[in-house]
Motif scaffolding. Structure first.
Motif, PDB file in Angstrom:
ATOM      1  N   LEU A 193     123.447  -7.107  -2.928  1.00 29.25           N
ATOM      2  CA  LEU A 193     122.472  -7.194  -1.846  1.00 29.25           C
ATOM      3  C   LEU A 193     123.208  -7.544  -0.556  1.00 29.25           C
ATOM      4  CD1 LEU A 193     119.605  -7.374  -0.629  1.00 29.25           C
ATOM      5  CD2 LEU A 193     119.586  -9.789  -1.343  1.00 29.25           C
ATOM      6  N   THR A 194     122.999  -6.749   0.481  1.00 36.17           N
ATOM      7  CA  THR A 194     123.595  -7.004   1.789  1.00 36.17           C
ATOM      8  C   THR A 194     122.490  -7.091   2.818  1.00 36.17           C
ATOM      9  OG1 THR A 194     125.568  -5.739   1.171  1.00 36.17           O
ATOM     10  CG2 THR A 194     125.260  -6.211   3.504  1.00 36.17           C
ATOM     11  N   LEU A 195     122.507  -8.151   3.628  1.00 37.24           N
ATOM     12  CA  LEU A 195     121.561  -8.346   4.713  1.00 37.24           C
ATOM     13  C   LEU A 195     122.335  -8.396   6.021  1.00 37.24           C
ATOM     14  CD1 LEU A 195     119.402 -11.206   3.128  1.00 37.24           C
ATOM     15  CD2 LEU A 195     118.915  -8.753   3.106  1.00 37.24           C
ATOM     16  N   SER A 196     121.802  -7.747   7.057  1.00 41.27           N
ATOM     17  CA  SER A 196     122.505  -7.717   8.329  1.00 41.27           C
ATOM     18  C   SER A 196     121.550  -8.026   9.471  1.00 41.27           C
ATOM     19  CB  SER A 196     123.155  -6.349   8.562  1.00 41.27           C
ATOM     20  OG  SER A 196     122.167  -5.352   8.775  1.00 41.27           O
ATOM     21  N   ALA A 197     122.133  -8.543  10.557  1.00 41.13           N
ATOM     22  CA  ALA A 197     121.374  -8.804  11.772  1.00 41.13           C
ATOM     23  C   ALA A 197     122.284  -8.520  12.964  1.00 41.13           C
ATOM     24  CB  ALA A 197     120.885 -10.247  11.809  1.00 41.13           C
ATOM     25  N   ASP A 198     121.734  -7.834  13.995  1.00 39.32           N
ATOM     26  CA  ASP A 198     122.520  -7.445  15.166  1.00 39.32           C
ATOM     27  C   ASP A 198     121.758  -7.750  16.441  1.00 39.32           C
ATOM     28  OD1 ASP A 198     125.010  -5.441  14.342  1.00 39.32           O
ATOM     29  OD2 ASP A 198     123.402  -5.487  12.861  1.00 39.32           O
ATOM     30  N   LEU A 199     122.497  -8.190  17.438  1.00 40.68           N
ATOM     31  CA  LEU A 199     121.980  -8.320  18.796  1.00 40.68           C
ATOM     32  C   LEU A 199     122.619  -7.227  19.635  1.00 40.68           C
ATOM     33  CD1 LEU A 199     120.343  -9.905  20.929  1.00 40.68           C
ATOM     34  CD2 LEU A 199     122.429 -11.248  21.351  1.00 40.68           C
ATOM     35  N   LEU A 200     121.772  -6.373  20.243  1.00 43.94           N
ATOM     36  CA  LEU A 200     122.249  -5.245  21.024  1.00 43.94           C
ATOM     37  C   LEU A 200     122.075  -5.559  22.506  1.00 43.94           C
ATOM     38  CD1 LEU A 200     120.459  -2.492  18.921  1.00 43.94           C
ATOM     39  CD2 LEU A 200     122.744  -3.423  18.582  1.00 43.94           C
ATOM     40  N   ALA A 201     123.083  -5.194  23.290  1.00 45.90           N
ATOM     41  CA  ALA A 201     123.044  -5.509  24.717  1.00 45.90           C
ATOM     42  C   ALA A 201     123.802  -4.451  25.493  1.00 45.90           C
ATOM     43  CB  ALA A 201     123.641  -6.896  24.963  1.00 45.90           C
ATOM     44  N   ASP A 203     125.541  -3.740  29.853  1.00 48.93           N
ATOM     45  CA  ASP A 203     125.882  -4.374  31.133  1.00 48.93           C
ATOM     46  C   ASP A 203     125.215  -3.633  32.293  1.00 48.93           C
ATOM     47  OD1 ASP A 203     127.349  -2.049  31.165  1.00 48.93           O
ATOM     48  OD2 ASP A 203     129.253  -3.001  31.689  1.00 48.93           O
ATOM     49  N   ALA A 204     124.010  -3.103  32.065  1.00 52.24           N
ATOM     50  CA  ALA A 204     123.286  -2.360  33.100  1.00 52.24           C
ATOM     51  C   ALA A 204     122.666  -3.310  34.118  1.00 52.24           C
ATOM     52  CB  ALA A 204     122.199  -1.499  32.456  1.00 52.24           C
ATOM     53  N   ASP A 205     122.219  -2.734  35.223  1.00 56.13           N
ATOM     54  CA  ASP A 205     121.525  -3.467  36.283  1.00 56.13           C
ATOM     55  C   ASP A 205     122.364  -4.607  36.856  1.00 56.13           C
ATOM     56  OD1 ASP A 205     119.401  -1.763  35.876  1.00 56.13           O
ATOM     57  OD2 ASP A 205     118.296  -3.180  34.606  1.00 56.13           O
ATOM     58  N   GLY A 206     123.675  -4.442  36.827  1.00 56.17           N
ATOM     59  CA  GLY A 206     124.548  -5.446  37.410  1.00 56.17           C
ATOM     60  C   GLY A 206     124.711  -6.706  36.587  1.00 56.17           C
ATOM     61  N   LEU A 207     124.173  -6.730  35.374  1.00 60.27           N
ATOM     62  CA  LEU A 207     124.302  -7.910  34.512  1.00 60.27           C
ATOM     63  C   LEU A 207     125.475  -7.723  33.566  1.00 60.27           C
ATOM     64  CD1 LEU A 207     120.543  -8.430  33.600  1.00 60.27           C
ATOM     65  CD2 LEU A 207     121.862  -9.653  35.332  1.00 60.27           C
ATOM     66  N   PRO A 208     126.296  -8.768  33.347  1.00 63.91           N
ATOM     67  CA  PRO A 208     127.429  -8.613  32.423  1.00 63.91           C
ATOM     68  C   PRO A 208     126.988  -8.485  30.967  1.00 63.91           C
ATOM     69  CG  PRO A 208     127.252 -10.888  33.169  1.00 63.91           C
ATOM     70  CD  PRO A 208     126.281 -10.104  33.993  1.00 63.91           C
ATOM     71  N   PHE A 209     125.817  -9.054  30.622  1.00 63.06           N
ATOM     72  CA  PHE A 209     125.364  -8.982  29.232  1.00 63.06           C
ATOM     73  C   PHE A 209     123.847  -9.094  29.245  1.00 63.06           C
ATOM     74  CE2 PHE A 209     124.363 -10.535  24.996  1.00 63.06           C
ATOM     75  CZ  PHE A 209     125.202  -9.787  24.188  1.00 63.06           C
ATOM     76  N   ARG A 210     123.191  -7.951  29.044  1.00 65.53           N
ATOM     77  CA  ARG A 210     121.740  -7.921  29.028  1.00 65.53           C
ATOM     78  C   ARG A 210     121.271  -7.573  27.619  1.00 65.53           C
ATOM     79  NH1 ARG A 210     118.239  -3.235  31.905  1.00 65.53           N
ATOM     80  NH2 ARG A 210     119.371  -2.077  30.298  1.00 65.53           N
ATOM     81  N   ALA A 211     120.696  -8.561  26.934  1.00 59.87           N
ATOM     82  CA  ALA A 211     120.209  -8.331  25.571  1.00 59.87           C
ATOM     83  C   ALA A 211     118.988  -7.424  25.623  1.00 59.87           C
ATOM     84  CB  ALA A 211     119.864  -9.654  24.908  1.00 59.87           C
ATOM     85  N   THR A 212     119.027  -6.358  24.827  1.00 61.30           N
ATOM     86  CA  THR A 212     117.950  -5.372  24.863  1.00 61.30           C
ATOM     87  C   THR A 212     117.185  -5.254  23.553  1.00 61.30           C
ATOM     88  OG1 THR A 212     119.472  -3.594  24.233  1.00 61.30           O
ATOM     89  CG2 THR A 212     119.187  -4.028  26.596  1.00 61.30           C
ATOM     90  N   HIS A 213     117.863  -5.399  22.428  1.00 63.83           N
ATOM     91  CA  HIS A 213     117.210  -5.194  21.136  1.00 63.83           C
ATOM     92  C   HIS A 213     117.794  -6.130  20.081  1.00 63.83           C
ATOM     93  CE1 HIS A 213     116.592  -1.319  23.206  1.00 63.83           C
ATOM     94  NE2 HIS A 213     115.456  -1.235  22.509  1.00 63.83           N
ATOM     95  N   ALA A 214     117.020  -6.345  19.045  1.00 62.80           N
ATOM     96  CA  ALA A 214     117.497  -7.019  17.837  1.00 62.80           C
ATOM     97  C   ALA A 214     117.272  -6.076  16.668  1.00 62.80           C
ATOM     98  CB  ALA A 214     116.753  -8.338  17.622  1.00 62.80           C
ATOM     99  N   ALA A 215     118.239  -6.045  15.766  1.00 64.92           N
ATOM    100  CA  ALA A 215     118.137  -5.146  14.613  1.00 64.92           C
ATOM    101  C   ALA A 215     118.412  -5.915  13.329  1.00 64.92           C
ATOM    102  CB  ALA A 215     119.118  -3.985  14.752  1.00 64.92           C
ATOM    103  N   ALA A 216     117.774  -5.509  12.269  1.00 65.07           N
ATOM    104  CA  ALA A 216     117.984  -6.120  10.947  1.00 65.07           C
ATOM    105  C   ALA A 216     118.126  -5.003   9.931  1.00 65.07           C
ATOM    106  CB  ALA A 216     116.824  -7.034  10.590  1.00 65.07           C
ATOM    107  N   GLY A 217     118.885  -5.265   8.891  1.00 65.03           N
ATOM    108  CA  GLY A 217     119.102  -4.253   7.863  1.00 65.03           C
ATOM    109  C   GLY A 217     119.211  -4.863   6.484  1.00 65.03           C
ATOM    110  N   LEU A 218     118.989  -4.035   5.495  1.00 70.62           N
ATOM    111  CA  LEU A 218     119.060  -4.447   4.087  1.00 70.62           C
ATOM    112  C   LEU A 218     119.616  -3.299   3.269  1.00 70.62           C
ATOM    113  CD1 LEU A 218     116.385  -6.202   1.908  1.00 70.62           C
ATOM    114  CD2 LEU A 218     117.157  -3.912   1.279  1.00 70.62           C
ATOM    115  N   ALA A 219     120.551  -3.612   2.369  1.00 73.54           N
ATOM    116  CA  ALA A 219     121.046  -2.617   1.411  1.00 73.54           C
ATOM    117  C   ALA A 219     121.028  -3.262   0.040  1.00 73.54           C
ATOM    118  CB  ALA A 219     122.457  -2.169   1.775  1.00 73.54           C
ATOM    119  N   LEU A 220     120.435  -2.575  -0.919  1.00 74.89           N
ATOM    120  CA  LEU A 220     120.259  -3.131  -2.255  1.00 74.89           C
ATOM    121  C   LEU A 220     120.642  -2.094  -3.298  1.00 74.89           C
ATOM    122  CD1 LEU A 220     119.192  -5.384  -4.148  1.00 74.89           C
ATOM    123  CD2 LEU A 220     116.929  -4.320  -3.935  1.00 74.89           C
TER     124      LEU A 220
END
Length: 832
Positions: A193-201, A203-220
């Motif tokens: 069983l593998t569980l994953s979590a990601d924060l996606l970002a 550097d648009a709009d002049g920001l060095p790090f703009r968080a846009t999405h969160a992702a989760a995954g599962l493999a069994l």
């Protein structure tokens, strides 16, 4: 900016980390949406699209193909090929994706990615990738970008990953935002069983790090080769317009050992899309395996070092490699059976027992077919462990028991005017007797009889069990000894009479289905990425051959190798200092040798034991100095027929004065000191010299006894009756607490794993150390001469000389110098 380029820029708010669910939202100009668990879980050839570091965990060549078909609302389809492999610490990879949008959705293009990862293949990988687009559209044709990635797997259950994609990407002169992916994943339930979590970002709009999405995954892994994977992406408040709906991806994969089939679908603002894929790999996945291969192993050839021109290639420990190959065949689900071709083998009784145990373990999982073409009792002993046994129709089977022959040279040497002087400690220390007596002493005769009785008893018991005969029947057949093939079959000693060209049909009958006989079989490596994190290691240090000072090297007259104390001790110390090495197994295959050199190895073992477990595995011989080196360990594992003990010391010196007199040669010596000429070979010892030598031998013997008592936790008074130079089999030594348990190298490794606190189901890497150093030979001329000597087949005269144990012993005595701890058998034929 052209209108179509502006439209592409709007779709490319950031270059998506292709192969994740965010790719569902951006078909242009990204690649396909693939089943990859984010930056931390990427570990196949498809990893290039999520994190280029992920391809560093592909242990062998792998090829994937995927086809994606969008629904009617968005239209379009795509195909992709993904390849990766491993070249030392480097993981090269290449992917090519062909994307064909609907007619009104934009131009078609080909996305090519070339990546390279650097890492250890298990715990850490750093990756870089170069992407470029090919398209009829001029703006896409000029588009290119860099990707960077890092994955760290500090434990079996944890993976951390980070990637930056789209570096230096410009579309129609406009800079495109860089896409960031920070991911973590965990692997549980026996890595199923593998569980994953990601924060996606970005550097648009002049920001060095703009968080846009969160992702989760599962493999069994569901069993039966089936695997389920699901991913979900959710928008954060700063997500750009057009990417705020949830997106998902679900796939079902059926895995065979070296191929797989995937089907699934993705969903998002762009609508539904179907996905199908195929995998082919030279790594073995944990899935359904078709057992169709039958390795055909010629044991005699397996035990020979392989050479190309002047150089040995492959494993420099052929015997250890054979043990590993049998274990790999046992574990390989694609192996239906194993055929062992058995001819004359350079093995003693203990290693025959060790191989026999490996064959028995293999036979418990699949048929083992032995084809016996030569050899004698020991070879038959080994072959009898197989499921079925065949011999050629015209062959003679020799199963005539065990014997030991000793040649006594004293009287013959005396005719040449040569006298051999010996100082020894221990009445059973009978190695010098062939040089000093006309026949064996009572102690030597009793010891040899006990050894033969012990080994012969196990031989009869094993044959009775394997061939389902009464012990009395086995004893009668051993007395008969020589059989034609027909007689052997009639007596129940073999099952079939077969010509070599009939082996394939015999194999199919035994397996019960179609199977492929594979003479050049190589085991399929298991998937490296199945288990995360650095593998703990157990160092296997080899002490093989007569022990001598200096570096390990070849022995004269082809009498095996010389185990140099410097080489072996350095290997033990290096393993003790290596943080990755959790335990050490010292494999001893030695009859003894120079006592001072053996002391140095013993000291290295004792020092290593203070830092981590040290377990000794004994082969055919671990006697005298070989036993001394072993007693410093945490535990000792011996085969029942291992020859060990021989706790005693002697020093031997020839006196050639009689030979000089026969040649009418005179000598004059002037010395200052009563024992200044003690090492002279052309005179007998004087009384002061003999007294000095005997004091040295007695002191060395006393030190030997004390080390045994300390290492084995026995009172000195209990050790003394077991010493005196007496040799014991492993079974006899176990009864006397000179060893801790019976077994082979695999048992010693299992014990070392247990003492190091390593889990039984975890993968452990074996690091082989301490072999002969072929190129440490001094001058270039000496090196070239040695290489030529090893590459060239020995002359008939040299082969004849090497077949005489006494000549081998003499050559080794000259090579070793002052010898204080040779075993009883060294000057004679090999004991049983």
């Amino acid at each position: 900016m052209p209108r179509h380029a502006a439209a592409l820029a709007a779709l490319l708010v950031a270059l998506p980390a292709a192969a994740q669910v965010q790719n569902v939202e951006a078909p242009l100009p990204a690649g396909l949406a693939l089943p990859v668990l984010g930056a931390a879980g990427a570990e196949e050839a498809t990893a290039l699209s999520a994190n280029p570091a992920g391809v560093g965990f592909v242990g062998a060549p792998s090829l994937h193909y995927f086809h994606q078909q969008a629904d009617d609302r968005r239209g379009g389809r795509g195909d992709g090929l993904y390849a990766a492999g491993l070249l030392g610490p480097f993981g090269p990879a290449l992917s090519v994706e062909w994307v064909r949008p609907a007619d009104d959705a934009g131009p078609r293009y080909r996305l090519t990615t070339l990546g390279l990862a650097l890492g250890d293949g298990h715990a850490v990988s750093l990756g870089v990738a170069w992407r470029w687009w090919s398209s009829p559209d001029p703006a896409l044709e000029a588009l290119h970008a860099w990707d960077l990635g890092l994955t760290v797997r500090p434990a079996r259950w944890l993976s951390l990953g980070a990637s930056a994609q789209g570096l230096d990407a410009r579309l129609a002169g406009a800079r495109l935002p860089v896409r960031f992916d920070l991911g973590a994943a965990t692997r549980l339930l026996g890595d199923r069983l593998t569980l994953s979590a990601d924060l996606l970002a970005d550097d648009a709009d002049g920001l060095p790090f703009r968080a846009t999405h969160a992702a989760a995954g599962l493999a069994l892994e569901l069993g039966g080769g089936l695997g389920l994977l699901g991913q979900l992406r959710l928008a954060l408040p700063d997500a750009p317009q057009g990417q705020r709906d949830a997106a998902g991806l679900v796939t079902l994969t059926w895995n065979a050992a070296r191929m797989g089939v995937t089907a699934g679908a993705s969903s998002g603002e762009a609508g539904l899309a179907s996905l199908v894929g195929l995998r082919s790999s030279t790594e073995r996945y944990r899935g359904v395996a078709l057992a169709t291969q039958v390795p055909r192993l010629d044991l005699a050839r397996q035990l020979e070092p392989r050479r190309i021109l002047f150089f040995e290639v492959g494993d420099r420990d052929p015997y250890g490699a054979l043990l590993r190959r049998l274990e790999q065949a046992r574990r390989d689900p694609e192996v239906a059976a194993v055929v062992l071709e058995v001819d004359a083998l350079p093995l003693g009784a203990a290693r025959v027992e060790e191989l026999r145990a490996a064959v028995t373990a293999l036979r418990a999982t699949k048929p083992v077919l032995a084809y016996l073409t030569g050899g004698g009792t020991r070879e038959y002993w080994l072959a009898s462990a197989a499921t079925a046994l065949a011999v050629p129709p015209g062959s003679a089977l020799v199963v005539n028991g065990l014997a030991r022959t000793q040649l006594y040279l004293r009287d013959g040497l005396a005719r040449l005017g040569v006298l051999v002087e010996v100082a020894r400690a221990g009445s059973y220390k009978s190695a010098p007797e062939p040089l000093t007596r006309s026949g064996p002493s009572d102690e030597s005769s009793a010891m040899t009889a006990a050894l033969l009785d012990d080994v012969a008893g196990r031989l009869r018991a094993d044959l009775a069990s394997s061939r389902r005969m009464a012990p009395e029947r086995v004893a009668a057949l051993l007395d008969q000894g020589l059989f034609t093939g027909a007689e052997a079959k009639a007596a129940g000693l073999v099952d079939e009479l077969l010509w070599p060209d009939e082996l394939a049909a015999w194999t199919r009958r035994q397996v019960g289905r179609q199977a492929h006989l594979a003479p050049g079989w190589e085991p399929t490596p298991t998937r490296a990425a199945q288990q995360w994190g650095a593998r703990p290691a157990i160092a296997v240090v080899r002490l093989e051959g007569a022990i001598t000072a200096g570096r390990s090297r070849a022995a004269p007259l082809g009498a095996g190798g010389l185990a140099g104390a410097d080489t072996v001790a350095d290997a033990i110390r290096a393993a003790a200092e290596d943080r990755r090495v959790r335990a050490i197994v010292l494999r001893v295959e030695s009859p003894g040798g120079d006592a001072r050199a053996a002391d140095l190895i013993w000291r290295a073992v004792v020092q290593a034991r203070a830092r981590k477990p040290v377990v000794v595995s004994m082969g055919d011989l671990a006697a005298s100095g070989g036993y001394l080196a072993a007693v410093g360990a945490t535990a000792i594992v011996a085969e029942p027929s291992t020859l060990t003990g021989s706790i005693g010391v002697f020093l031997v010196k020839p006196d050639l004065s009689g030979a000089l007199a026969k040649l009418s040669l005179a000598r004059d010596v002037q010395q200052r000191g009563a024992v200044a000429d003690v090492a002279s070979l052309v005179k007998p010892w004087t009384p002061p010299e003999r007294a000095a030598v005997e004091r040295l031998v007695d002191a060395t013997y006393r030190g030997f006894l004390e080390k045994v008592a300390e290492g084995r936790g026995l009172p000195l008074a209990e050790v003394e009756p077991l010493a005196g130079g007496r040799v014991w089999t492993g079974a006899q030594a176990l009864e006397r607490r000179l060893v801790d348990r019976l077994g082979g190298l695999a048992d010693a490794v299992a014990l070392a794993r247990q003492q190091a606190g390593l889990p039984a189901d975890g993968e452990v890497e074996l690091l082989w150390r301490g072999g002969r150093e072929r190129f440490d030979l001094g001058s270039p001329l000496a090196s070239a001469a040695a290489l030529l000597a090893e590459a060239s087949p020995p002359s008939p005269l040299l082969r004849a000389a090497a077949a005489v144990p006494e000549l081998q012993a003499a050559a080794l005595l000259l090579e070793l110098g002052p010898v204080l701890a040779l075993p009883e058998e060294w000057l004679g034929a090999a004991a049983p």
